[in-house]
Each structure stands twice: as structure tokens, then as C-alpha cells.
Motif scaffolding. Structure first.
Motif, PDB file in Angstrom:
ATOM      1  N   ALA A 133       0.800  -1.214  -0.151  1.00  0.00           N
ATOM      2  CA  ALA A 133       0.053   0.084   0.030  1.00  0.00           C
ATOM      3  C   ALA A 133       0.735   1.153   0.126  1.00  0.00           C
ATOM      4  CB  ALA A 133      -0.919  -0.197   1.029  1.00  0.00           C
ATOM      5  N   PHE A 134       1.988   1.424   0.648  1.00  0.00           N
ATOM      6  CA  PHE A 134       2.565   2.444   0.917  1.00  0.00           C
ATOM      7  C   PHE A 134       4.243   2.587   0.569  1.00  0.00           C
ATOM      8  CE2 PHE A 134       0.084   2.161   4.840  1.00  0.00           C
ATOM      9  CZ  PHE A 134      -1.139   2.908   4.443  1.00  0.00           C
ATOM     10  N   ASP A 135       4.430   1.307  -0.025  1.00  0.00           N
ATOM     11  CA  ASP A 135       6.149   1.080  -0.366  1.00  0.00           C
ATOM     12  C   ASP A 135       6.974   1.323   0.733  1.00  0.00           C
ATOM     13  OD1 ASP A 135       7.907   0.421  -2.345  1.00  0.00           O
ATOM     14  OD2 ASP A 135       8.417   2.234  -2.811  1.00  0.00           O
ATOM     15  N   TRP A 136       6.365   0.661   1.786  1.00  0.00           N
ATOM     16  CA  TRP A 136       7.342   0.763   3.302  1.00  0.00           C
ATOM     17  C   TRP A 136       8.226  -0.372   3.417  1.00  0.00           C
ATOM     18  CZ3 TRP A 136       3.430   2.520   7.668  1.00  0.00           C
ATOM     19  CH2 TRP A 136       2.802   3.908   7.538  1.00  0.00           C
ATOM     20  N   LYS A 137       9.277  -0.240   3.953  1.00  0.00           N
ATOM     21  CA  LYS A 137      10.115  -1.381   4.615  1.00  0.00           C
ATOM     22  C   LYS A 137       9.424  -1.878   5.623  1.00  0.00           C
ATOM     23  CE  LYS A 137      14.304   0.492   2.552  1.00  0.00           C
ATOM     24  NZ  LYS A 137      15.749   0.828   2.846  1.00  0.00           N
ATOM     25  N   ARG A 138       9.738  -3.052   6.026  1.00  0.00           N
ATOM     26  CA  ARG A 138       9.138  -3.852   7.239  1.00  0.00           C
ATOM     27  C   ARG A 138       9.282  -2.737   8.659  1.00  0.00           C
ATOM     28  NH1 ARG A 138       8.039  -8.728   7.402  1.00  0.00           N
ATOM     29  NH2 ARG A 138       7.568  -9.786   9.627  1.00  0.00           N
ATOM     30  N   THR A 139      10.713  -2.225   8.862  1.00  0.00           N
ATOM     31  CA  THR A 139      11.060  -1.416   9.890  1.00  0.00           C
ATOM     32  C   THR A 139      10.174  -0.124   9.940  1.00  0.00           C
ATOM     33  OG1 THR A 139      12.771  -0.585   8.385  1.00  0.00           O
ATOM     34  CG2 THR A 139      13.202  -2.458  10.089  1.00  0.00           C
ATOM     35  N   THR A 140       9.888   0.332   8.929  1.00  0.00           N
ATOM     36  CA  THR A 140       8.967   1.661   8.839  1.00  0.00           C
ATOM     37  C   THR A 140       7.454   1.221   9.339  1.00  0.00           C
ATOM     38  OG1 THR A 140      10.061   2.495   6.995  1.00  0.00           O
ATOM     39  CG2 THR A 140       8.059   3.298   7.398  1.00  0.00           C
ATOM     40  N   ALA A 141       6.896   0.025   8.645  1.00  0.00           N
ATOM     41  CA  ALA A 141       5.553  -0.252   9.292  1.00  0.00           C
ATOM     42  C   ALA A 141       5.730  -0.704  11.066  1.00  0.00           C
ATOM     43  CB  ALA A 141       5.237  -1.400   8.728  1.00  0.00           C
ATOM     44  N   TYR A 142       6.662  -1.344  11.537  1.00  0.00           N
ATOM     45  CA  TYR A 142       6.808  -1.659  12.853  1.00  0.00           C
ATOM     46  C   TYR A 142       7.130  -0.201  13.821  1.00  0.00           C
ATOM     47  CZ  TYR A 142       6.569  -6.712  12.247  1.00  0.00           C
ATOM     48  OH  TYR A 142       6.150  -7.839  11.978  1.00  0.00           O
ATOM     49  N   THR A 143       7.742   0.621  13.166  1.00  0.00           N
ATOM     50  CA  THR A 143       7.957   1.921  13.850  1.00  0.00           C
ATOM     51  C   THR A 143       6.738   2.694  14.000  1.00  0.00           C
ATOM     52  OG1 THR A 143      10.099   2.144  13.167  1.00  0.00           O
ATOM     53  CG2 THR A 143       9.108   4.269  13.683  1.00  0.00           C
ATOM     54  N   MET A 144       5.896   2.716  12.738  1.00  0.00           N
ATOM     55  CA  MET A 144       4.675   3.138  12.904  1.00  0.00           C
ATOM     56  C   MET A 144       3.623   2.430  13.847  1.00  0.00           C
ATOM     57  SD  MET A 144       2.948   5.865  11.509  1.00  0.00           S
ATOM     58  CE  MET A 144       3.515   6.435   9.862  1.00  0.00           C
ATOM     59  N   LEU A 145       3.689   1.492  13.551  1.00  0.00           N
ATOM     60  CA  LEU A 145       2.824   0.448  14.475  1.00  0.00           C
ATOM     61  C   LEU A 145       3.123   0.705  16.036  1.00  0.00           C
ATOM     62  CD1 LEU A 145       0.755  -1.692  15.092  1.00  0.00           C
ATOM     63  CD2 LEU A 145       2.437  -3.426  14.905  1.00  0.00           C
ATOM     64  N   LYS A 146       4.266   0.940  16.349  1.00  0.00           N
ATOM     65  CA  LYS A 146       4.859   1.170  17.766  1.00  0.00           C
ATOM     66  C   LYS A 146       4.022   2.374  18.210  1.00  0.00           C
ATOM     67  CE  LYS A 146       8.279   1.445  20.907  1.00  0.00           C
ATOM     68  NZ  LYS A 146       9.998   1.664  21.199  1.00  0.00           N
ATOM     69  N   ARG A 147       4.264   3.475  17.257  1.00  0.00           N
ATOM     70  CA  ARG A 147       3.880   4.688  17.798  1.00  0.00           C
ATOM     71  C   ARG A 147       2.288   5.106  18.048  1.00  0.00           C
ATOM     72  NH1 ARG A 147       5.154   8.766  12.930  1.00  0.00           N
ATOM     73  NH2 ARG A 147       7.146   7.910  13.398  1.00  0.00           N
ATOM     74  N   LEU A 148       1.649   4.032  17.082  1.00  0.00           N
ATOM     75  CA  LEU A 148       0.188   4.163  17.324  1.00  0.00           C
ATOM     76  C   LEU A 148      -0.500   3.225  18.622  1.00  0.00           C
ATOM     77  CD1 LEU A 148      -1.073   4.165  13.668  1.00  0.00           C
ATOM     78  CD2 LEU A 148      -0.656   6.117  15.260  1.00  0.00           C
ATOM     79  N   CYS A 149       0.360   2.220  18.818  1.00  0.00           N
ATOM     80  CA  CYS A 149       0.230   1.429  20.023  1.00  0.00           C
ATOM     81  C   CYS A 149       0.730   2.276  21.263  1.00  0.00           C
ATOM     82  CB  CYS A 149       1.052   0.214  20.055  1.00  0.00           C
ATOM     83  SG  CYS A 149       0.754  -1.056  18.903  1.00  0.00           S
ATOM     84  N   GLU A 150       1.474   2.966  21.306  1.00  0.00           N
ATOM     85  CA  GLU A 150       1.810   3.957  22.466  1.00  0.00           C
ATOM     86  C   GLU A 150       0.896   5.038  22.734  1.00  0.00           C
ATOM     87  OE1 GLU A 150       5.628   5.513  21.331  1.00  0.00           O
ATOM     88  OE2 GLU A 150       6.840   3.637  22.131  1.00  0.00           O
ATOM     89  N   ARG A 151       0.190   5.257  21.658  1.00  0.00           N
ATOM     90  CA  ARG A 151      -1.024   6.385  21.723  1.00  0.00           C
ATOM     91  C   ARG A 151      -2.260   5.715  22.081  1.00  0.00           C
ATOM     92  NH1 ARG A 151      -0.088  10.184  16.622  1.00  0.00           N
ATOM     93  NH2 ARG A 151       2.082  10.822  16.953  1.00  0.00           N
ATOM     94  N   GLY A 152      -2.372   4.361  22.184  1.00  0.00           N
ATOM     95  CA  GLY A 152      -3.681   3.683  22.817  1.00  0.00           C
ATOM     96  C   GLY A 152      -4.631   3.391  21.759  1.00  0.00           C
ATOM     97  N   LEU A 153      -4.186   3.499  20.395  1.00  0.00           N
ATOM     98  CA  LEU A 153      -5.240   3.242  19.435  1.00  0.00           C
ATOM     99  C   LEU A 153      -5.115   1.734  19.072  1.00  0.00           C
ATOM    100  CD1 LEU A 153      -4.501   5.751  16.737  1.00  0.00           C
ATOM    101  CD2 LEU A 153      -6.425   5.719  18.528  1.00  0.00           C
ATOM    102  N   PHE A 154      -4.019   0.926  19.000  1.00  0.00           N
ATOM    103  CA  PHE A 154      -3.918  -0.420  18.933  1.00  0.00           C
ATOM    104  C   PHE A 154      -2.778  -1.217  19.710  1.00  0.00           C
ATOM    105  CE2 PHE A 154      -4.138   2.138  14.797  1.00  0.00           C
ATOM    106  CZ  PHE A 154      -5.600   1.613  14.377  1.00  0.00           C
ATOM    107  N   ALA A 155      -3.045  -2.378  19.763  1.00  0.00           N
ATOM    108  CA  ALA A 155      -2.026  -3.272  20.511  1.00  0.00           C
ATOM    109  C   ALA A 155      -1.349  -4.277  19.512  1.00  0.00           C
ATOM    110  CB  ALA A 155      -2.903  -4.053  21.752  1.00  0.00           C
ATOM    111  N   ASN A 156       0.070  -4.644  19.943  1.00  0.00           N
ATOM    112  CA  ASN A 156       0.404  -5.688  19.061  1.00  0.00           C
ATOM    113  C   ASN A 156       1.026  -6.651  20.471  1.00  0.00           C
ATOM    114  OD1 ASN A 156       1.905  -7.276  17.577  1.00  0.00           O
ATOM    115  ND2 ASN A 156       3.551  -5.787  17.187  1.00  0.00           N
ATOM    116  N   GLU A 157       0.140  -7.678  20.448  1.00  0.00           N
ATOM    117  CA  GLU A 157       0.562  -8.605  21.650  1.00  0.00           C
ATOM    118  C   GLU A 157       0.877 -10.329  20.894  1.00  0.00           C
ATOM    119  OE1 GLU A 157      -3.072  -8.192  23.811  1.00  0.00           O
ATOM    120  OE2 GLU A 157      -2.232  -6.702  24.877  1.00  0.00           O
TER     121      GLU A 157
END
Length: 119
Positions: free
Chosen positions: A35-59
Motif C-alpha cells: 500500500a505505501f511502499d514501506w520497508k518492514r522497519t517503517t511499518a513496525y515503527t509506525m505501529l509502535k507509535r500508534l500502540c503507544e498512543r492507545g489506538l492499537f495493541a501488538n501482543e
């Protein structure tokens, strides 16, 4: 409330999660690559940011929703009205209806919301 303010790419990424959750984090990274032409690390960095904001969880490698899209949009709307119209919903509606004529359906929906609130 600042924790719920998202940039353009954060919003697009959140949409992708809301549409696909629950989803394995590896699968999410693959979707981001397409969808965004992102590397895996970019996706995980963004995911971590949104998890820290309380929108999502990665367990245990599974991404889940902690705040539904509708709830997030409600918070965004509240923030906008508070910041732009001093928290006054009537002022917002007055400004909105000056430039946008409300349909009969919209008027009926607003009346129903008010009636439900009064009950």
C-alpha cells in the motif's frame, strides 16, 4: 487529546489496521509494503507509535484494535469543536449550516439525536 492527532500517513496506516484487524504484524508489514511502499522497519515503527498512543495493541505478534474507528472519530470531532468553536456544538452547527444546507434527512437525524439525549 494530542495523542489522538494523526498525520496523513498515520491516518492511512490506522485505516489499514481498522480494515484488517486482528492481523498478524508480519502480514500488516506486507500490506504496508504493497500500500505505501514501506520497508518492514517503517511499518513496525509506525505501529509502535500508534500502540503507544492507545489506538492499537501488538501482543504476541497479533495487532488488535484498542480504540474503534468510530470512537477515534468522536474524539477528533470533540477536539475540533473545542479548539475551533470554544466547545460549542450550537456554534459549530450554525457555522456549518451557513454554507451547507441541511437536508431533511440530516435535520431528522439531528432531532432524533437530541430526543435520545433528552430521554
Amino acid at each position: 487529546m494530542e495523542q489522538y492527532k494523526l498525520g496523513e500517513m498515520e491516518s492511512r496506516f490506522a485505516e489499514l489496521i481498522w480494515e484488517n484487524a486482528p492481523i498478524a504484524s508480519g502480514e500488516l508489514a506486507k500490506l504496508c509494503e504493497k500500500a505505501f511502499d514501506w520497508k518492514r522497519t517503517t511499518a513496525y515503527t509506525m505501529l509502535k507509535r500508534l500502540c503507544e498512543r492507545g489506538l492499537f495493541a501488538n501482543e504476541n505478534g497479533t495487532v488488535t484494535v484498542r480504540m474503534e474507528k468510530e470512537e477515534f472519530e468522536a474524539v477528533q470531532g470533540e477536539r475540533f469543536i473545542k479548539e475551533t468553536f470554544a466547545g460549542s456544538l450550537p456554534r459549530f452547527l450554525a457555522a456549518f449550516s451557513r454554507r451547507n444546507k441541511l437536508s431533511e434527512k440530516e435535520i431528522a437525524e439531528l432531532k432524533k439525536l437530541i430526543e435520545e439525549y433528552e430521554a
